[in-house]
Design a protein around this motif. Structure first.
Motif, PDB file in Angstrom:
ATOM      1  N   GLY A   4     -50.098 -12.324 -51.559  1.00 33.82           N
ATOM      2  CA  GLY A   4     -48.826 -13.009 -51.320  1.00 33.82           C
ATOM      3  C   GLY A   4     -47.597 -12.195 -51.640  1.00 33.82           C
ATOM      4  N   SER A   5     -47.778 -10.947 -52.043  1.00 33.39           N
ATOM      5  CA  SER A   5     -46.626 -10.096 -52.331  1.00 33.39           C
ATOM      6  C   SER A   5     -46.835  -8.742 -51.671  1.00 33.39           C
ATOM      7  CB  SER A   5     -46.459  -9.918 -53.844  1.00 33.39           C
ATOM      8  OG  SER A   5     -47.560  -9.219 -54.387  1.00 33.39           O
ATOM      9  N   ALA A   6     -45.810  -7.932 -51.713  1.00 36.50           N
ATOM     10  CA  ALA A   6     -45.887  -6.558 -51.228  1.00 36.50           C
ATOM     11  C   ALA A   6     -45.733  -5.652 -52.442  1.00 36.50           C
ATOM     12  CB  ALA A   6     -44.785  -6.292 -50.212  1.00 36.50           C
ATOM     13  N   ASP A   7     -46.579  -4.633 -52.558  1.00 41.05           N
ATOM     14  CA  ASP A   7     -46.575  -3.715 -53.700  1.00 41.05           C
ATOM     15  C   ASP A   7     -46.435  -2.277 -53.217  1.00 41.05           C
ATOM     16  OD1 ASP A   7     -47.057  -5.817 -55.398  1.00 41.05           O
ATOM     17  OD2 ASP A   7     -49.093  -5.244 -55.912  1.00 41.05           O
ATOM     18  N   LEU A   8     -45.537  -1.536 -53.856  1.00 43.46           N
ATOM     19  CA  LEU A   8     -45.355  -0.121 -53.573  1.00 43.46           C
ATOM     20  C   LEU A   8     -45.707   0.662 -54.826  1.00 43.46           C
ATOM     21  CD1 LEU A   8     -42.439   1.598 -51.770  1.00 43.46           C
ATOM     22  CD2 LEU A   8     -43.129   2.440 -53.999  1.00 43.46           C
ATOM     23  N   TYR A   9     -46.436   1.765 -54.653  1.00 44.05           N
ATOM     24  CA  TYR A   9     -46.840   2.633 -55.761  1.00 44.05           C
ATOM     25  C   TYR A   9     -46.441   4.063 -55.441  1.00 44.05           C
ATOM     26  CZ  TYR A   9     -49.840  -1.167 -57.348  1.00 44.05           C
ATOM     27  OH  TYR A   9     -50.321  -2.372 -57.789  1.00 44.05           O
ATOM     28  N   ALA A  10     -45.781   4.719 -56.385  1.00 48.11           N
ATOM     29  CA  ALA A  10     -45.413   6.124 -56.244  1.00 48.11           C
ATOM     30  C   ALA A  10     -45.493   6.767 -57.619  1.00 48.11           C
ATOM     31  CB  ALA A  10     -44.007   6.253 -55.677  1.00 48.11           C
ATOM     32  N   LEU A  41     -38.574  -2.632 -50.795  1.00 47.94           N
ATOM     33  CA  LEU A  41     -39.325  -1.905 -51.815  1.00 47.94           C
ATOM     34  C   LEU A  41     -39.006  -0.418 -51.778  1.00 47.94           C
ATOM     35  CD1 LEU A  41     -42.830  -3.588 -51.539  1.00 47.94           C
ATOM     36  CD2 LEU A  41     -41.162  -3.866 -53.367  1.00 47.94           C
ATOM     37  N   LYS A  42     -38.888   0.143 -50.590  1.00 46.08           N
ATOM     38  CA  LYS A  42     -38.549   1.560 -50.467  1.00 46.08           C
ATOM     39  C   LYS A  42     -37.169   1.849 -51.063  1.00 46.08           C
ATOM     40  CE  LYS A  42     -41.178   2.747 -46.316  1.00 46.08           C
ATOM     41  NZ  LYS A  42     -41.044   3.201 -44.918  1.00 46.08           N
ATOM     42  N   ALA A  43     -36.205   0.983 -50.807  1.00 45.89           N
ATOM     43  CA  ALA A  43     -34.858   1.182 -51.344  1.00 45.89           C
ATOM     44  C   ALA A  43     -34.855   1.114 -52.873  1.00 45.89           C
ATOM     45  CB  ALA A  43     -33.901   0.141 -50.752  1.00 45.89           C
ATOM     46  N   ILE A  44     -35.576   0.158 -53.422  1.00 47.95           N
ATOM     47  CA  ILE A  44     -35.658   0.017 -54.883  1.00 47.95           C
ATOM     48  C   ILE A  44     -36.379   1.220 -55.486  1.00 47.95           C
ATOM     49  CG2 ILE A  44     -36.683  -1.332 -56.753  1.00 47.95           C
ATOM     50  CD1 ILE A  44     -36.260  -3.810 -54.868  1.00 47.95           C
ATOM     51  N   ALA A  45     -37.485   1.624 -54.886  1.00 50.93           N
ATOM     52  CA  ALA A  45     -38.254   2.754 -55.410  1.00 50.93           C
ATOM     53  C   ALA A  45     -37.441   4.044 -55.375  1.00 50.93           C
ATOM     54  CB  ALA A  45     -39.543   2.924 -54.616  1.00 50.93           C
ATOM     55  N   LYS A  46     -36.688   4.247 -54.320  1.00 55.43           N
ATOM     56  CA  LYS A  46     -35.859   5.457 -54.212  1.00 55.43           C
ATOM     57  C   LYS A  46     -34.882   5.540 -55.375  1.00 55.43           C
ATOM     58  CE  LYS A  46     -32.967   7.958 -50.956  1.00 55.43           C
ATOM     59  NZ  LYS A  46     -32.353   7.950 -49.631  1.00 55.43           N
TER      60      LYS A  46
END
Length: 74
Positions: free
Chosen positions: A36-42, A63-68
């Motif tokens: 139910g969510s989207a997860d980004l890992y870097a 998510l990409k904007a936050i991770a950057k």
């Protein structure tokens, strides 16, 4: 933030079709539908950044904007 290897998180939370994000480094990925969510890992240095948001049509872009921004501060 976590420590360790991205391969562990990819096995655990990558789902059946994790999306590679080479712009965030080797092995970075996003799972656009994790329970139910989207997860980004870097990874940067010894730290693994995990960013989560509710899934939706703009979730991956958000998510990409936050991770950057977050990776720039590590």
């Amino acid at each position: 933030l976590h420590d360790g290897e991205l391969s562990y998180w990819k096995k655990r939370n990558g789902g059946s079709n994790p999306v590679a994000l080479p712009e965030f480094g080797k092995d970075a990925f996003v799972n656009p539908d994790f329970e139910g969510s989207a997860d980004l890992y870097a990874k940067k240095g010894n730290f693994i950044l995990r960013v989560t948001s509710p899934k939706g049509p703009m979730a991956v872009d958000a998510l990409k904007a936050i991770a950057k921004k977050a990776l720039a501060r590590l």
